[in-house]
Design a protein around this motif. Structure first.
Motif, short mmCIF file in Angstrom:
data_model
loop_
_atom_site.label_atom_id
_atom_site.label_comp_id
_atom_site.label_asym_id
_atom_site.label_seq_id
_atom_site.Cartn_x
_atom_site.Cartn_y
_atom_site.Cartn_z
N CYS A 126 120.41 7.93 -33.87
CA CYS A 126 120.83 9.31 -34.07
C CYS A 126 119.84 10.04 -34.95
O CYS A 126 119.25 9.46 -35.86
N VAL A 127 119.64 11.32 -34.63
CA VAL A 127 118.67 12.15 -35.34
C VAL A 127 119.36 13.39 -35.86
O VAL A 127 120.18 13.98 -35.16
N ALA A 128 119.03 13.79 -37.07
CA ALA A 128 119.47 15.10 -37.56
C ALA A 128 118.23 15.92 -37.87
O ALA A 128 117.33 15.45 -38.57
N ALA A 129 118.19 17.13 -37.32
CA ALA A 129 117.00 17.96 -37.51
C ALA A 129 117.42 19.41 -37.68
O ALA A 129 118.58 19.76 -37.47
N VAL A 130 116.45 20.25 -38.03
CA VAL A 130 116.77 21.64 -38.34
C VAL A 130 117.27 22.41 -37.13
O VAL A 130 118.01 23.37 -37.27
N ASP A 131 116.82 22.03 -35.94
CA ASP A 131 117.36 22.71 -34.76
C ASP A 131 117.42 21.73 -33.59
O ASP A 131 116.95 20.60 -33.68
N GLU A 132 118.01 22.22 -32.50
CA GLU A 132 118.27 21.34 -31.38
C GLU A 132 116.98 20.83 -30.74
O GLU A 132 116.85 19.66 -30.40
N LYS A 133 116.02 21.75 -30.61
CA LYS A 133 114.77 21.36 -29.94
C LYS A 133 114.07 20.25 -30.71
O LYS A 133 113.57 19.29 -30.12
N THR A 134 114.04 20.38 -32.03
CA THR A 134 113.39 19.35 -32.84
C THR A 134 114.14 18.03 -32.72
O THR A 134 113.53 16.96 -32.58
#
Ligand code: FES
Ligand code: FES
Lengths: 149, 770
Positions: free
Chosen positions: B106-114
């Motif tokens: 799982c990844v958490a990033a500043v926006d969906e594309k990232t």
């Protein structure tokens, strides 16, 4: 990139990425009545009016709306208020997730055809899915609203 | 009754149609990190090596989580009472993946594309394992889906992972084998039911933030907020006192949201980063990576005498729980417990079988769980038996079915995952439902078929059904009623409105008990910090269990008001007459409004606020009869549902239009299960129809005429006579439609869904025989 658009009668400039879809742009800009249910034009909860016609905002690139007019339920509050009375009378709203999109489709239908047949109503609204109600109560509510009973 | 048994608009419908922000994602922090999950491309595999360094290095990525970030702490994602009757066989993230779509990282990033880009940068070396994709080969297969040593059952549920068994069960009343020997006619038939998707319009979604007290606050689209709080705490080893779970408006549940979805990963991201985070499932994820209805194979034997008495029922079921065992045992048991008592006059009945693991998407709770599968098999088999006997299927049912004041030994034997509870049918209008339904559909004129022009034939068929009202000795609900100055009330309930209208129904019960109007009851539900406990919206429990809690709290409040009124007027409690507006004693009187202002501002100041709870000791079943009229094109097999008649005994329908909505919504989902819907997989276990274009739920064009009525019925133990109504509607369509198809064209479909292809094949086979 920047996109100029009229939303609910107000001129707006949206700052977007070229690949952004209208649904995401609108939600980001706080038009939270516009819901997400899928991403391929197949459920109808993201319906908005594009130059008066209902479209699925999940599948329209925001870049394409330059110079056009978009209406969400925030822009037809009076009609949604009235339609919701008919829905309430029939128990035609359960979770409500499909209802803002439905309100816009019904509003557009009324503008286009003030006296549609049962079949025409169903045909016009087929793209607005509802998993809760079984549709019949909604159909009665919509017909009553159109007949202004 | 002034408020109850009326068709009142729901308390939330208007605001929701007007688009007011109310659902989980509407309430997410705008700065939320976007959490995305890397889903398994393999049906069964082990991660040999996982390298997240490139993903972590990507600008905008906040955190990447793999199985290495979690203790091996088995839990179940089933939102059930504790300890759960489901095996603890799931880890937040695991080194093994067990179906295509399973959580890998799982990844958490500043926006969906990232976040999406980062997922692509995660490098995995897989050990691809041979999966089990045919549930009929799972038991004692040499491939083991859960070889890990840490998993366990909370108490005996027949869990035996060495045999790929998530649960097993067996019970017998009398001796079925002996009874069958004595029968004049024995029918044996095998049925298959398919995986069905819940397809709620709102996808699963959750968002989290740390609040100013450094507590974890979750907004989540769930049917069981209190269970969510407990499971998050358990599985992440995070103190329960530091978790607040808020359930906003929910866009449909149908059982699908009676599970953990993104809560554990999103909570972990927020706990580890201190930042708000959110996850919204894509529709593909909802289809592939949430839950579905348990597919089953049901082997039925019925034995009867020539005079039309049913003597014995033998029911063996094999159920497919998919990769994890959420609700494995309970769904299985309901297939017997909420079907077999319908025929309570038999000498003997046996119910047994296994729930096996496969490498498919997990099965879980789904409206009518177990009951719809069992109902399809038994109610089809009854019609088949009647044909063998030369009996009329309705007269046969009337002779053998459950009636008022009767009971069934099964109630005491089978509960949901545990023993059951003996009970008599204090309310049961099944006889009325059957006769009224015939009138409404004009059965006598139409049975069994009417031939139309152009190769079209119409046929009618029917089925009866029962459900329950909550899980006795397990489900507890509570309610708090608070009186405000000016004389209106807050009603705080743990009960979970997921669109079925429970906030409205519970407010109506409070208003009726307090002799006031609905607008004077301000209802707020499902916030683990602010509302009292409730097990959640499942098992058809809310109107009955939570409704009883509301009734008790409201009646207590009324007494408290009278007590304060007596004090204010200087009279005795018994001397007060109170109609909900004015308290009178002889020529003295005070209005509720004046009394509450007195309590808050002038004399004897105090807050009136009362909590009471209800713990069910029985589960009175609602009953119904469903009648289908179908039209078949004998050249194409095309099927159209011309009309569906439902006559329902749910005790007192608290809200006439909302109760009708529950029935009709259930009927149409049942029609979906009967003729349109089926989750399909490739040979490799990949979902084929993971979107609304390929997975066909009924649209308004397929729904022609629904006729729905309620029997006059009153359940003494329910609030104002009510029983449940949330699930019963879904149970009858598969059997009633299968029976109607048979009556129309002589084709008996025993494998759902009833598609034009199967009907046409049957028609052609019949022709070939002639
Ligand atoms: S979200 Fe646009 S049609 Fe489903
Ligand atoms: S009311 Fe729930 S989807 Fe229509």
């Amino acid at each position: 990139m920047k996109v100029n658009v009229k939303v609910n009668g107000q001129n707006k400039v949206f700052n977007i990425e070229p690949g952004d879809y209208l649904l995401d742009t609108l939600r980001k800009e706080n038009y939270l009545s516009v819901k997400k249910g899928c991403d391929n034009s197949s459920c109808g909860v993201c319906t908005v009016l594009f130059d008066g016609k209902p479209i699925k905002s999940c599948s329209l690139l925001t870049a394409k709306i330059e110079g056009h007019e978009v209406i969400t339920v925030e822009g037809i509050q009076k009609e949604a208020d009235k339609l919701s009375d008919y829905f309430g009378a029939e128990g035609a709203d359960q979770c409500g997730y499909c209802t803002p999109g439905m309100a816009l489709s019904v509003y557009a239908l009324k503008e286009e055809n003030s006296n549609p047949s049962d079949e025409e109503i169903k045909e016009y609204l087929t793209g607005n899915l509802c998993r809760c109600t079984g549709y019949q109560s909604q159909h009665i509510a919509i017909r009553n609203y159109l007949e202004d009973k | 009754m002034k408020v109850v048994k009326h068709a009142l608009p729901s308390v939330d419908g208007k605001g929701l149609m007007m688009g007011r922000p109310a659902y989980t994602d509407d309430l997410a922090d705008p700065n939320s990190l976007i959490v995305k999950v890397l889903r398994s491309p393999h049906a069964y595999a082990k991660i040999v090596k996982i390298d997240t360094s490139k993903a972590e290095a990507l600008e905008g990525v906040e955190i990447v989580l793999t199985y290495k970030d979690f203790d091996r702490r088995p839990h179940t994602r089933a939102g059930q009472g504790f300890p759960e009757p489901s095996p603890y066989d799931k880890f937040v993230l695991d080194q093994w993946v067990r179906y295509i779509g399973d959580e890998t990282a799982c990844v958490a990033a500043v926006d969906e594309k990232t976040a999406e880009a980062a997922l692509k940068l995660i490098e995995i070396e897989w050990d691809i394992l041979e999966p089990i994709l045919d549930f009929e080969t799972a038991l004692d297969n040499e491939i083991l889906i859960h070889p890990e040593p840490e998993i366990f059952e909370n108490f005996p549920i027949g869990f035996d992972p060495k045999r790929n068994l998530a649960a097993a069960y067996s019970m017998e009343v009398g001796n079925v084998e002996d009874s069958l020997k004595e029968c004049d006619v024995v029918l044996e038939a095998q049925f298959y039911t398919q995986a069905q998707a819940h397809a709620a319009m709102e996808p699963h979604t959750v968002n989290a933030r740390m609040d100013y007290q450094n507590r974890l606050v979750l907004y989540t689209s769930t049917q069981a907020p209190f269970h969510i709080r407990r499971i998050v705490s358990q599985s992440l080893d995070f103190p329960m006192s530091r978790i607040r779970v808020i359930k906003p408006r929910v866009g449909g549940g149908f059982g699908g949201k009676q599970h953990i979805h993104g809560e554990l990963l999103v909570s972990t991201v927020t706990i580890k980063t201190g930042k708000p985070a959110k996850m919204v499932y894509t529709r593909k994820e909802v289809f592939e990576s949430s839950f579905q209805r348990h597919p089953m194979r049901l082997d039925i034997k019925l034995g009867a005498m020539k005079d039309g008495t049913l003597k014995a029922i033998n029911c063996h079921i094999l159920s497919d729980t998919g990769a994890y065992g959420e609700h494995a045992l309970t769904v299985f048991m309901v297939a017997g417990a909420k079907v077999l008592p319908l025929y309570n006059k038999v000498d003997s009945v046996k119910f047994y079988g296994d729930v096996v693991y496969t490498n498919h998407t997990s099965a879980g709770a789904y409206r009518g769980y177990g009951a719809i599968q069992g109902n399809f098999a038994i109610e089809s088999a009854i019609d088949m038996l009647c044909e063998k006997l030369g009996a009329d299927p309705i007269e046969f049912r009337e002779k053998n079915m459950m009636l008022k004041d009767e009971t069934s030994p099964i109630f005491a034997i089978m509960g949901e995952g545990t023993e059951g509870t003996a009970m008599n049918m204090e309310s049961c209008e099944l006889g009325y439902c059957v006769s009224r339904g015939q009138e409404l559909l004009k059965w006598k004129e139409k049975y069994p078929r009417v031939e139309l022009a152009d190769s079209k034939v119409r046929g009618v068929g029917m089925a009866i059904a029962m459900q329950g009202s909550g899980i006795p000795y397990i489900d507890m609900a509570s309610a708090t009623v608070k009186l405000n100055d000016d004389g209106f009330y807050n009603l705080l309930v743990g009960a979970t409105d997921i669109g079925q209208g429970s906030d409205t129904v519970l407010a109506q019960i409070a208003a009726e008990a307090l002799e006031t109007t609905l607008d004077k009851i301000i209802v707020y539900s499902s916030d683990s910090d602010l509302t009292p406990f409730d097990t959640g919206a499942y098992a058809s429990s809310t109107t009955y269990v939570s409704g009883n809690a509301v009734f008790k709290a409201a009646m207590d409040m009324k007494r408290a008001i009278v007590k304060e009124g007596a004090l204010a007027l200087g009279v005795k409690f018994e001397d007060i007459e109170y109609d909900g507006v004015v308290l009178k004693a002889g020529d003295k009187e005070i209005t509720l409004k004046a009394l509450s202002n007195r309590l808050y501002y002038s004399e004897d100041q105090k807050q009136l606020m009362i909590t009471n709870s209800y713990f069910g000791t029985k589960s009175p079943p609602p009953f119904m009869a469903g009648f289908a009229e179908v039209e078949i094109d004998t050249e194409t097999g095309e099927i159209k549902i011309v009309e569906y008649v439902s006559v329902v005994d749910c005790g007192t329908p608290i809200n006439l239009s909302l109760a009708k909505g529950q029935v009709e919504g259930g009927i149409v989902q049942g029609i979906g299960m009967a003729v349109y819907e089926e989750v399909l997989y490739t040979k490799k276990g990949k979902s084929i129809n993971n979107n609304f274009l390929n997975y066909h739920i009924p649209t308004r064009k397929e729904i022609n005429k629904l006729t729905t009525e309620f029997a006059e019925s009153y359940e003494e133990s329910g609030p104002f006579g009510a029983k449940s109504v949330g699930e019963i509607g879904i149970d009858t369509p598969p059997a009633a439609i299968a029976n109607a198809v048979y009556n129309a064209v002589g084709v008996r479909i025993q494998t759902l869904p009833i598609t034009p292809e199967k009907i046409l094949a049957g028609i052609l086979a019949n022709k070939a025989k002639k």
